[in-house]
Write a protein that holds these residues in place. Structure first.
Motif, PDB file in Angstrom:
ATOM      1  N   THR A  17      83.333  27.941  49.131  1.00  0.00           N
ATOM      2  CA  THR A  17      81.692  28.068  47.997  1.00  0.00           C
ATOM      3  C   THR A  17      80.711  28.209  49.429  1.00  0.00           C
ATOM      4  N   SER A  18      81.203  27.238  50.286  1.00  0.00           N
ATOM      5  CA  SER A  18      80.106  27.603  51.557  1.00  0.00           C
ATOM      6  C   SER A  18      81.154  26.649  52.810  1.00  0.00           C
ATOM      7  N   GLU A  20      80.104  24.793  56.675  1.00  0.00           N
ATOM      8  CA  GLU A  20      78.720  23.660  57.122  1.00  0.00           C
ATOM      9  C   GLU A  20      78.117  23.391  56.511  1.00  0.00           C
ATOM     10  N   GLY A  21      78.056  23.543  55.180  1.00  0.00           N
ATOM     11  CA  GLY A  21      77.290  23.853  53.643  1.00  0.00           C
ATOM     12  C   GLY A  21      76.522  24.661  53.462  1.00  0.00           C
ATOM     13  N   ILE A  22      76.728  25.497  54.218  1.00  0.00           N
ATOM     14  CA  ILE A  22      75.610  27.162  53.702  1.00  0.00           C
ATOM     15  C   ILE A  22      76.363  27.790  52.958  1.00  0.00           C
ATOM     16  N   PRO A  23      75.449  28.272  52.536  1.00  0.00           N
ATOM     17  CA  PRO A  23      76.714  29.020  50.920  1.00  0.00           C
ATOM     18  C   PRO A  23      76.617  30.338  51.145  1.00  0.00           C
ATOM     19  N   PHE A  24      77.360  31.211  50.901  1.00  0.00           N
ATOM     20  CA  PHE A  24      77.819  32.618  51.004  1.00  0.00           C
ATOM     21  C   PHE A  24      77.064  33.309  50.400  1.00  0.00           C
ATOM     22  N   THR A  39      73.504  34.368  45.884  1.00  0.00           N
ATOM     23  CA  THR A  39      74.057  33.199  46.190  1.00  0.00           C
ATOM     24  C   THR A  39      74.984  32.693  45.546  1.00  0.00           C
ATOM     25  N   LEU A  42      77.961  27.042  43.823  1.00  0.00           N
ATOM     26  CA  LEU A  42      78.775  25.597  44.879  1.00  0.00           C
ATOM     27  C   LEU A  42      79.914  25.311  43.439  1.00  0.00           C
ATOM     28  N   ALA A  45      82.956  29.875  43.328  1.00  0.00           N
ATOM     29  CA  ALA A  45      82.374  30.273  44.610  1.00  0.00           C
ATOM     30  C   ALA A  45      82.382  31.770  44.087  1.00  0.00           C
ATOM     31  N   HIS A  63      77.152  35.842  56.006  1.00  0.00           N
ATOM     32  CA  HIS A  63      77.414  34.693  55.994  1.00  0.00           C
ATOM     33  C   HIS A  63      77.479  34.609  57.476  1.00  0.00           C
ATOM     34  N   ARG A  95      87.508  30.780  60.184  1.00  0.00           N
ATOM     35  CA  ARG A  95      86.564  31.399  59.713  1.00  0.00           C
ATOM     36  C   ARG A  95      86.096  33.041  59.836  1.00  0.00           C
TER      37      ARG A  95
END
Length: 108
Positions: A17-18, A20-24, A39, A42, A45, A63, A95
């Motif tokens: 889903t993300s 480092e807490g940042i969503p795609f 977005t 979450l 995904a 991302h 990543r």
């Protein structure tokens, strides 16, 4: 009308889903113009682009903390009853984009 669903998965086929807490973010382009942006949800995904006419599209995700930061693929909708599933798979620890899969199903 047809639909395109975008899914983000890790190497084990689990929802990613993300980072480092940042969503795609998923986006859809046609003839060089951005026609949609969503977005990535979450929990599952995924993101969806609904009620699309027959035609050629570019489906992508972005991302800033993965390589490449923007990945795209071409998709062709050939019939109004199609559902196109686009899966971007990432090697999560590194990543890095592993592959992109496209599947086409008929709407029930």
């Amino acid at each position: 009308m047809a639909d395109i669903f975008v899914m983000i998965r890790n190497q084990a086929n689990n929802a990613l889903t993300s980072i480092e807490g940042i969503p795609f973010v998923a986006f859809l382009e046609q003839e060089g113009k951005r026609i949609g942006e969503e977005t990535i949800e979450l929990i599952y995904a995924d993101a969806g682009f609904d009620d699309l006419p027959v035609g050629e599209y570019i489906v992508g995700v972005r991302h800033g903390r993965v390589e490449p930061p923007k990945a795209t693929c071409s998709v062709v909708i050939r019939a109004v009853d199609e559902v196109v599933l686009v899966t971007f798979t990432y090697l999560e620890p590194e990543r890095v984009l592993l592959n992109t899969r496209i599947a086409v199903e008929k709407r029930l």
